[in-house]
Design an enzyme around this catalytic site. Structure first.
Site, mmCIF file in Angstrom:
data_model
loop_
_atom_site.group_PDB
_atom_site.id
_atom_site.type_symbol
_atom_site.label_atom_id
_atom_site.label_comp_id
_atom_site.label_asym_id
_atom_site.label_seq_id
_atom_site.Cartn_x
_atom_site.Cartn_y
_atom_site.Cartn_z
ATOM 1 N N SER A 116 0.784 -1.232 0.000
ATOM 2 C CA SER A 116 0.000 0.000 0.000
ATOM 3 C C SER A 116 0.815 1.280 0.000
ATOM 4 C CB SER A 116 -0.952 0.005 1.197
ATOM 5 O OG SER A 116 -2.045 -0.839 0.950
ATOM 6 N N TYR B 194 -10.538 2.032 5.570
ATOM 7 C CA TYR B 194 -9.417 1.817 4.664
ATOM 8 C C TYR B 194 -9.798 0.791 3.612
ATOM 9 C CZ TYR B 194 -4.558 0.983 3.275
ATOM 10 O OH TYR B 194 -3.396 0.869 2.573
ATOM 11 N N SER B 195 -9.680 1.163 2.347
ATOM 12 C CA SER B 195 -10.153 0.294 1.277
ATOM 13 C C SER B 195 -9.303 0.482 0.026
ATOM 14 C CB SER B 195 -11.623 0.612 0.963
ATOM 15 O OG SER B 195 -12.057 -0.077 -0.190
ATOM 16 N N GLY C 34 2.699 -0.563 3.996
ATOM 17 C CA GLY C 34 2.109 -1.475 3.036
ATOM 18 C C GLY C 34 2.385 -2.924 3.374
ATOM 19 N N THR C 35 1.435 -3.777 3.034
ATOM 20 C CA THR C 35 1.551 -5.218 3.256
ATOM 21 C C THR C 35 1.043 -5.932 2.021
ATOM 22 O OG1 THR C 35 1.084 -4.899 5.610
ATOM 23 C CG2 THR C 35 0.887 -7.137 4.757
#
Length: 394
Positions: A89, A185-186, A335-336
């Site tokens: 992300s 969060y999307s 980010g993941t």
């Protein structure tokens, strides 16, 4: 991206290679570097994360990197702060920056309904593109669900290697239950923002990010992989745990390096390196990518849901602001990716920047707290020591 975290494995990692470049020799800089390295060791030794690395840029202490743990469990190769990884992300900030650049050029209106650019795309299940603005997409206040939630409980081999189109993932999201919080969060939001960029420019968002950010900044390790499931060039492997392990047994690590990241698209597909992430955030927050007025728009924040980020976090337009215990705040993004890479880039008070890379996602709340503690340590250790010395002076 908001992917399910892998469960922790309590196997100790091998020691890593040392720093990529030494800082200056002042006591404060040495103390700061030592504290950061110790915080990486907490992740690999206490929490069993396979490998952890950091790249630091500081006008006073210089540029340096350090790592702990193992980049490749098959060969035992140590983790390295120069390796490439999937940054998940953190890609959202790249995409948001291009959207705001186009707003600065008068080609996109931040407060214009999405319907104007993508008529009919956002309809159904209570969603209406005529009432959702571009700003709300970038800020995650659109009320649109995250398509990722439709996949996290499915066997990964059903979708790990397949191609996804943004409109397919958006349609999946619109069929999910509506979020029950104002801020949600999307990654769906960023996919839609990417389609807005394509509509306005006539080029895909990947091409625009490359043309406007990656090439001008000379980000040699940063690229969109498309359907290529491999990572080009030197990189760490990434690992997640097998959720299908028999009850009562320790879930084994699974190599998740190969993945088709059209699943993340404009919101999570980029490959990069810690130094490139630092260069990007340094340029963005240093005013090199946007005029001051428009950078200020990116930094207009709303409270974020701590259950989906972390306590105290606020969200702007593709930017996260987080308070520091030593005062001030850092700006950046984390980010993941489902295969196990985890990244975070941040700029703190005074312009110091830090970029973190893990090749296994922290699997407990405490491990996640210690991951964020690396950032706090990077920004606060020598500031606190200088303040304490100042108090001791007559």
């Amino acid at each position: 991206m908001a992917f399910a975290a892998a469960a922790v494995v309590l196997a100790l990692s091998a020691p890593s290679a040392g720093a990529a470049g030494p800082p200056t020799s002042s006591a404060g800089c040495e103390a700061a570097r030592g504290a950061v390295v110790d915080s990486l060791s907490v992740l690999t030794q206490r929490h069993g994360v396979a490998g952890a690395a950091v790249d630091m840029v500081d006008g006073r202490c210089g540029t340096w990197g350090a790592a702990r743990g193992t980049a490749d469990l098959g060969t035992g190769r140590p983790m390295n702060a120069t390796d490439r990884l999937r940054i998940g992300s953190v890609s959202k900030t790249f995409t948001a920056t291009v959207v705001v650049q186009l707003a600065a050029e008068g080609r996109i209106g931040l407060d214009t309904p999405v319907e104007r650019y993508l008529p009919g795309l956002i309809r159904g299940n209570g969603h209406d593109g005529r009432t959702i603005t571009v700003r709300q997409l970038l800020q995650h206040t659109s009320g649109i669900p995250d398509y990722v939630e439709a996949f996290v409980d499915r066997p990964v081999n059903e979708w790990r290697h397949r191609h996804f189109e943004p409109r397919e993932l958006i349609a999946t999201a619109l069929g999910l239950p509506r979020p029950d919080t104002k801020w949600h969060y999307s990654t769906t939001n960023t996919l839609i923002a990417g389609l807005v960029v394509e509509k306005v420019t006539g080029r895909g968002v990947e091409a625009e990010v490359t043309r406007r950010i990656i090439k001008p900044l000379g980000l040699r390790d940063t690229y969109w992989p498309g359907d290529d499931t491999r990572i080009r060039g030197p990189h760490s492997r990434s690992y997640f745990t097998d959720a299908d392990a028999p009850d009562g047994t320790r879930p084994p690590r699974v190599d998740g390096t190969e993945w088709n990241m059209t699943f993340g698209g404009a919101g999570g597909a980029l490959v990069s390196s810690p130094s490139d992430v630092n260069r990007f955030f340094g340029a963005l927050l240093g005013g090199k990518l946007l005029p001051a007025r428009w950078l200020a728009e990116m930094k207009r924040t709303v409270p974020a849901d701590p259950e989906r980020l972390w306590p105290g976090a606020r969200y702007g337009l593709g930017l996260i602001a987080t308070p520091l215990e030593c005062g001030g705040r850092w700006w950046g993004h984390g980010g993941t990716v489902p295969g196990g890479h985890r990244a975070l880039g941040a700029v703190g008070p005074g312009g110091r920047s830090v970029s973190l890379a893990l090749n296994e996602v922290p699997g407990t709340d405490r491990a996640e707290e210690d991951f964020l503690a690396v950032v706090s340590t990077a920004f606060c250790t020598d500031r606190i020591e200088r303040a304490d010395r100042a108090k001791e002076m007559p």
